[in-house]
Every structure is written in structure tokens, then in C-alpha cells.
Design a protein around this motif. Sequence first.
Motif, PDB file in Angstrom:
ATOM      1  N   GLN A  30     -33.116 -62.190  46.997  1.00 53.43           N
ATOM      2  CA  GLN A  30     -32.962 -63.284  46.045  1.00 53.43           C
ATOM      3  C   GLN A  30     -33.663 -64.536  46.544  1.00 53.43           C
ATOM      4  OE1 GLN A  30     -28.918 -64.016  45.000  1.00 53.43           O
ATOM      5  NE2 GLN A  30     -29.414 -65.473  43.376  1.00 53.43           N
ATOM      6  N   SER A  64     -37.299 -64.114  45.862  1.00 52.63           N
ATOM      7  CA  SER A  64     -37.577 -64.260  44.433  1.00 52.63           C
ATOM      8  C   SER A  64     -37.625 -65.732  44.032  1.00 52.63           C
ATOM      9  CB  SER A  64     -36.514 -63.516  43.631  1.00 52.63           C
ATOM     10  OG  SER A  64     -36.735 -63.672  42.243  1.00 52.63           O
ATOM     11  N   ASP A 120     -38.201 -60.714  39.407  1.00 57.62           N
ATOM     12  CA  ASP A 120     -37.127 -60.770  38.421  1.00 57.62           C
ATOM     13  C   ASP A 120     -37.670 -61.220  37.073  1.00 57.62           C
ATOM     14  OD1 ASP A 120     -37.672 -63.385  38.860  1.00 57.62           O
ATOM     15  OD2 ASP A 120     -35.730 -63.898  39.736  1.00 57.62           O
ATOM     16  N   THR A 121     -36.785 -61.224  36.060  1.00 55.29           N
ATOM     17  CA  THR A 121     -37.204 -61.515  34.687  1.00 55.29           C
ATOM     18  C   THR A 121     -37.707 -62.949  34.541  1.00 55.29           C
ATOM     19  OG1 THR A 121     -35.542 -59.940  33.898  1.00 55.29           O
ATOM     20  CG2 THR A 121     -36.480 -61.464  32.276  1.00 55.29           C
ATOM     21  N   ARG A 122     -37.030 -63.893  35.194  1.00 60.14           N
ATOM     22  CA  ARG A 122     -37.446 -65.286  35.078  1.00 60.14           C
ATOM     23  C   ARG A 122     -38.880 -65.474  35.550  1.00 60.14           C
ATOM     24  NH1 ARG A 122     -34.789 -70.037  38.675  1.00 60.14           N
ATOM     25  NH2 ARG A 122     -35.553 -68.577  40.259  1.00 60.14           N
TER      26      ARG A 122
END
Length: 464
Positions: A300, A303, A410-412
Motif C-alpha cells: 500500500q 501504491s 490499484d484502481t485510483r
Amino acid sequence: MTVARGRQHLLVGRSGGVLRLLGLWTPPAQRDRRSCDAFVLLRCCLSFILMASMPVASFSKLYWDTPDDLEELSSCIFVIMASIALLIKAGCFVAQQRSVHRLLRMVAAVRAAHSEQAAAGGGGGGCGGGGGGGRNDTRAAYRTRADAVFLYMQGMTAVALCGWVCAPVVSGDASPSSSSDELNATLPHAKTPLPTWLPAGAQRSPGYELLYLFEALCLTVSSQVLLCVDVFFIDLILLVVAELQVLNDNVAAVFVGATGSERREETPTGDSALPAVRRRRRTFSETFAVLDVTVDNTTQRISEDMYDQLVGNIRHHQMIIQCVQVLQMAMSYSIFALLFFNMTSICLNIFVTASLLQSDVDLVTALKAVFTTPVFLYESAMYCIFGQMIIDQSEHLPLSAFSCGWTDADTRLQKAVLVFMLRSSQPLRIQVGKTYELSKETFVRVLNGSYALFNMLYTFQGKK
């Protein structure tokens, strides 16, 4: 902005020093102080007087002693057209100095704000190396290329200048009269470097020698203004091209491939495991809302760090877009006039060369035209080719983003990549005169126009 202002002198190459000596360029720092304004204005006026003397001399030849030969008439028109184009370009350059100063401040600010972004990329494939040293090498390489263009142009201009200045001496036409009796005789008029109407008094010594030296000075100053203004604009274009290539490298270095991500997941979760940019993290709340999420694991953290880097690169792209707009504002009208006059000058030069070589009566004048033609060809080609480099580098931005490991993010981050790709899919370009863009296609159009005019003149000459 203090850091940016202190680095502005590094952005201007050797051409800026020559233009400063001629009074046509004032660095931003000196402009702010407004020191020695009278002395700078005097040098500027003197340079414009010397440049304006060239079309005046040729116009006097056309008005008081109109040539009978089409070749000599074309030579006079060539000098007038080239001189008018030079005056327009130099005048626009002086008038647009505020835009140039603004551009230099913006480029210096961009370099200060994005000085070490590429070092953060760690993995990811890309467009030419991701380290900070590579980025510095990129900017230094473009600086070296601009210096090389300056040296090449100096060599070509020196050959053409020597041809114009020495042509009357080599051809034996530089023979001033020494007495008034010789003036009454039917002797050919002594020639000067520029096509000029010479009154009787100007053909005696030392008036002839003084006029010869004055025209040589006019040609020298005009050639240096022609060269240095061109190279100065090329320097500005290469500054933007360098930033685009740095942006390509930085975008390619943001993302981490699947293999790199797995390897990073196995690293400790301490601060030493984070990339350098994560430790120097800056918020961009004015543009993007970055959520303050508690970091649970290394994946995370990576990311979020990748997202921060992408936001920084988007900001970099926005500033480059503003730089291109300011650069276009500074170049638009002067370069449009330059391309138009160069098309006519190339046509007239080739026509004079072909006619004189066929008649075989004045080989020196023909060689003078031969040495001058490459200068105008190279000048037009430089603007179009280096303008094409901006298009090519900006067109590569979507590929730099797409060809890297965004699928493991990730999607963002994927949504941000999509927005960046959509915006960068519109390549940046410099339009001159709101009509033509600086590209290879424009250079081909200039050559086609020159050939069409040459065909028309050559057909007209053949019917005589």
C-alpha cells in the motif's frame, strides 16, 4: 522562485552573449535592475541602423541605377527581402523579450521543482533510463546539441560572409578611381559587397574604401544577428524538448512491474524500504485530493508513493504545456515572416546561381550565391526539424505511460493514468502565424514553394 531566478543564466547559450553585446538581449536579472539602459539602447539602435543600411543600399541601386540583367535585379531583390526579414525577426525578438523572460523563469522553476523525480522510479521499464543522473545527462546532452548548432551555423555563416565581402576583390571589380579625369572616362563602376548605387564622389579614394568597410561591417553585424537570434530560439525549443524527454523518463520510472512489485513486498516495512520520493513526499492538494490512509503494509505504501509520483509528473506536464504556449507567443509572427521570406530568398538565390553558371560570365558572384543558399536552407530546416522534436516527444508520452506496469497498480492509479494518457494524446506543437506549425511537413512546403517560384522565374527568363 529565488532558486529559479538564480539559474536563469544557465539556460541561455552562447548566442545570448553575442546578442547582449549587440544590445538586442537583456537578461531577466539585469532587466529587473534596469541598469545601463541608455548604453544598451544605444547599442540596440546602432545594430538596427547597420541592419537597415542593407536594404537602403540595394533600394538605391534599384531606384537610381536599375539593373538591366534579370540576375542582377534578382540579387538586389534578394538583399532587400533578406534584410527586411532580418529586421522583422530582430524587431519581434526585442519586442517579445518579456515573453522570453517569462519562459526562462518557468523553465528554471520546472527544473528546480523536478530535479530528482526520475531517481524515484526504481523499477519499471521505460524511455531511456530512470536515474537522476540520466535526467541530468539528458538536459546536458540537449545543451551540448544547442552549442553544436551554434558552431555549425557560425561556420556556414562565416563562409557566406567571406564570399560577400571578398567577391569584389577576387573578381577585380574593387578598383576605386584616383582622379576626377578617370570619373569622366567610360570605366566600369567599382563594386562593393552589397549592390549599391555609387555617386561619383564615392568612387574615389578614400571614400570608396570607407564605404567598403561600412558595408562589410553591416554584413558582419547582420549575419551575427541572423545567426544568434535563430540559435537563441533553437535553444528555447531544445529546453522544452529536454523537459519532455525528462517527463517521458519520469513517467516510465513511476510504475513497477509485476516482478518488481513482488520483490518489494518482501522488503521490510521500515522507512529504509521506501523509495526516495516517498521520503521527500509533497502534497498536491491544490490539484488532486490525496487521501491520508493509514499505511498497513509495504504494498500500500508503494501504491501511494507511485500515485504521488504520477501526480508530480502530471504537474510537470502542465507546466510544460504553459512553456510551449509562451514559446509560441514569442516566436509566432517573426518565424512566420522568416519562413515566407526564406522561401523567396532561396528561390532568388538558386535562380541567380543557375543563370550565372550557365552564362559563365561572373563565376565569383555565382559562388557567392552558392555559399549563401545553404544558410537559408539550414535556417528553415532548423526551426522545422526542432519543432518536430517537440511533436515527437509529446506523442511518446501516452506510450511511456501505457508500456509500463500500470496493470499491477490499484484502481485510483489506473484512473489517473487514463486521464494522463487522454490529455497527452494531443501532441504539443508550435504554430507560427496561427497558420503553420513547425514540422517536417512545413519545411517540405517551403521547399515546394521555392521550387515553384524558381520555375516561374526560369520560364520567364527563357522566353526573353
